[in-house]
Write an enzyme that holds these catalytic residues in place. Structure first.
Site, PDB file in Angstrom:
ATOM      1  N   LYS A   1      17.463  19.011 -10.082  1.00 35.97           N
ATOM      2  CA  LYS A   1      16.693  19.273  -8.865  1.00 35.97           C
ATOM      3  C   LYS A   1      15.591  20.264  -9.211  1.00 35.97           C
ATOM      4  O   LYS A   1      15.865  21.377  -9.667  1.00 35.97           O
ATOM      5  CB  LYS A   1      17.607  19.846  -7.785  1.00 35.97           C
ATOM      6  CG  LYS A   1      16.855  20.213  -6.508  1.00 35.97           C
ATOM      7  CD  LYS A   1      17.798  20.673  -5.416  1.00 35.97           C
ATOM      8  CE  LYS A   1      17.044  21.059  -4.166  1.00 35.97           C
ATOM      9  NZ  LYS A   1      17.946  21.551  -3.117  1.00 35.97           N
TER      10      LYS A   1
ATOM     11  N   ARG B   1      12.236  29.129  -4.904  1.00 35.62           N
ATOM     12  CA  ARG B   1      13.576  28.947  -5.494  1.00 35.62           C
ATOM     13  C   ARG B   1      13.483  28.777  -7.011  1.00 35.62           C
ATOM     14  O   ARG B   1      14.309  28.116  -7.621  1.00 35.62           O
ATOM     15  CB  ARG B   1      14.237  27.701  -4.900  1.00 35.62           C
ATOM     16  CG  ARG B   1      14.292  27.645  -3.383  1.00 35.62           C
ATOM     17  CD  ARG B   1      15.289  26.594  -2.947  1.00 35.62           C
ATOM     18  NE  ARG B   1      15.176  26.193  -1.556  1.00 35.62           N
ATOM     19  CZ  ARG B   1      15.537  26.940  -0.515  1.00 35.62           C
ATOM     20  NH1 ARG B   1      16.004  28.160  -0.699  1.00 35.62           N
ATOM     21  NH2 ARG B   1      15.421  26.473   0.716  1.00 35.62           N
TER      22      ARG B   1
ATOM     23  N   LYS C   1      15.956  14.760  -8.165  1.00 35.50           N
ATOM     24  CA  LYS C   1      15.212  15.067  -6.957  1.00 35.50           C
ATOM     25  C   LYS C   1      14.065  15.984  -7.291  1.00 35.50           C
ATOM     26  O   LYS C   1      14.294  16.959  -8.007  1.00 35.50           O
ATOM     27  CB  LYS C   1      16.171  15.755  -5.983  1.00 35.50           C
ATOM     28  CG  LYS C   1      15.555  16.284  -4.728  1.00 35.50           C
ATOM     29  CD  LYS C   1      16.617  16.999  -3.957  1.00 35.50           C
ATOM     30  CE  LYS C   1      15.986  17.550  -2.701  1.00 35.50           C
ATOM     31  NZ  LYS C   1      16.898  18.378  -1.970  1.00 35.50           N
TER      32      LYS C   1
HETATM   33  C1  PBG Z   1      18.678  22.519  -0.086  1.00 37.67           C
HETATM   34  C2  PBG Z   1      17.965  21.226   0.071  1.00 37.67           C
HETATM   35  C3  PBG Z   1      16.587  21.036   0.146  1.00 37.67           C
HETATM   36  C4  PBG Z   1      16.369  19.680   0.296  1.00 37.67           C
HETATM   37  C5  PBG Z   1      17.612  19.070   0.324  1.00 37.67           C
HETATM   38  N1  PBG Z   1      18.592  20.045   0.152  1.00 37.67           N
HETATM   39  C6  PBG Z   1      15.481  22.016   0.221  1.00 37.67           C
HETATM   40  C7  PBG Z   1      15.183  22.907  -0.865  1.00 37.67           C
HETATM   41  O1  PBG Z   1      15.749  22.854  -1.961  1.00 37.67           O
HETATM   42  O2  PBG Z   1      14.342  23.746  -0.614  1.00 37.67           O
HETATM   43  C8  PBG Z   1      15.028  19.045   0.399  1.00 37.67           C
HETATM   44  C9  PBG Z   1      15.017  17.613   0.791  1.00 37.67           C
HETATM   45  C10 PBG Z   1      13.687  17.123   1.186  1.00 37.67           C
HETATM   46  O3  PBG Z   1      12.643  17.753   0.938  1.00 37.67           O
HETATM   47  O4  PBG Z   1      13.655  16.031   1.755  1.00 37.67           O
HETATM   48  N2  PBG Z   1      19.849  22.545   0.682  1.00 37.67           N
END
Ligand code: PBG
Length: 330
Positions: free
Chosen positions: A203, A224, A255
């Site tokens: 991610k 983050r 992702k």
């Molecule tokens: C964190 C999480 C995020 C998304 C899914 N789970 C946000 C992030 O990491 O800031 C983003 C999903 C999206 O942008 O559609 N719990």
């Protein structure tokens, strides 16, 4: 008299198989099926009516009642699953709402299960960012940095609550080191051997999460980048994927999706467990914004995006366009 055979140029004509829609359909190498798709859904504590999310046309914050109806619609449409995210009324430093059995995500999980039984795979988000007042995915040290190991303890407890509420899989999205192994051990110790883990293995810290942060009313200041991956790196993603598989991930996810199709492909080549990809909020928002301006054909762009993600090797795709896609695939 037919012409005598003579060598012609070109002898091989790939265009023959593209001549009609029927020919193209026959030779298509990649097909997106409704059951490949997982729909992320947002549920906000205290809502009575769904509220449209400005930066994600067609997507809403739901009430517990309206998400029940959406779950039934999703099951009827034959999609693979739902990924609920909760938006609590009150947030605090530890994200207490995540481990409250009456917290919004646990309530949502039970409501969806009651409504659709086992007809849909339900994958609630296992992360603290929706529940913390600082918006980070974990708990903080006094100096404001995210405390990896203290966060694992919170994830384990959150995972146990969600398993009790009936989750099939937990979407472990926090990018803490060791989260899969730690949560797995805690689930097993509490009799939840059958609850699986969908690891957000690779991610990336992405600019494309912007609309999601609107959707969950994120409190995050800053970014983050100390826990999510840095976009220049691919080898690091392989390490993350291997670690999650070693620690017991049932599915590994990459992702965002389209900007990271090389990583999706690499994951598919190396992973013995199914690979998922998340076509995220910003990817969706781009399509909707350009379509609203009349600059692209929305339906064609949705199908092309999902097909490309599947072609790269994802067996499962999380997408806000899941229900639109099902309509288009019919
Ligand atoms: C964190 C999480 C995020 C998304 C899914 N789970 C946000 C992030 O990491 O800031 C983003 C999903 C999206 O942008 O559609 N719990």
């Amino acid at each position: 008299m037919p012409n005598a055979a003579k060598p012609e140029f070109p002898q091989i004509r790939p265009r023959r198989l593209r001549r009609t829609a029927a020919l193209r359909r026959l030779v298509a190498e990649t097909r997106v099926h409704p059951s490949d798709l997982v729909l992320p859904v947002f549920v906000k504590e205290g809502l009575r009516e769904p509220v449209a999310i400005r930066s994600m046309p067609g997507v809403h914050q739901h009430s517990v009642d309206s998400v029940r109806k959406l779950a039934v619609e999703a099951a009827r449409a034959g999609i693979g699953g739902l990924m609920p995210f909760g938006i609590p009324a009150v947030r605090d430093a530890e994200g207490s709402g995540a481990t409250d059995p009456d917290g919004i995500l646990n309530v949502t999980m039970r409501a969806i299960r009651e409504e659709v039984h086992d007809d849909l795979v339900v994958i609630p988000d296992l992360c603290l960012d929706e529940f913390t007042d600082h918006g980070h995915c974990g708990v903080l040290r006094p100096d404001g940095t995210v405390d990896n190991d203290a966060t694992l303890v919170r994830y384990a407890e959150m995972g146990r609550c969600l398993a009790e509420a009936g989750a099939d899989l937990l979407g472990a999205s926090g990018m803490m080191d060791g989260q899969i192994g730690y949560v797995r051990a805690h689930l097993d110790a509490n009799g939840h051997q059958d609850t699986g883990l969908l690891a957000y293995a690779a991610k990336y810290a992405s600019a494309f999460y912007g609309p999601f942060r609107d959707a969950v009313e994120s409190q995050l200041q800053g970014d983050r980048r100390t826990y999510q991956q840095d976009s220049p790196n691919a080898t690091e993603a392989l390490l993350e994927i291997d670690l999650d598989i070693e620690q017991g991930a049932d599915i590994v996810m990459v992702k965002p999706a389209l900007p990271y199709l090389d990583i999706v492909r690499a994951a598919a080549e190396r992973s013995p467990v199914p690979v998922a990809a998340y076509h995220i909020s910003g990817e969706y928002a781009q399509l909707m914004a350009a379509a609203e301006k009349g600059w692209i054909d929305k339906d064609a762009a949705i199908l092309e995006s999902l097909t490309s993600i599947k072609r790269a090797g994802a067996r499962i795709i999380a997408t806000y366009a899941a229900l639109d896609a099902v309509r288009l695939l019919r």
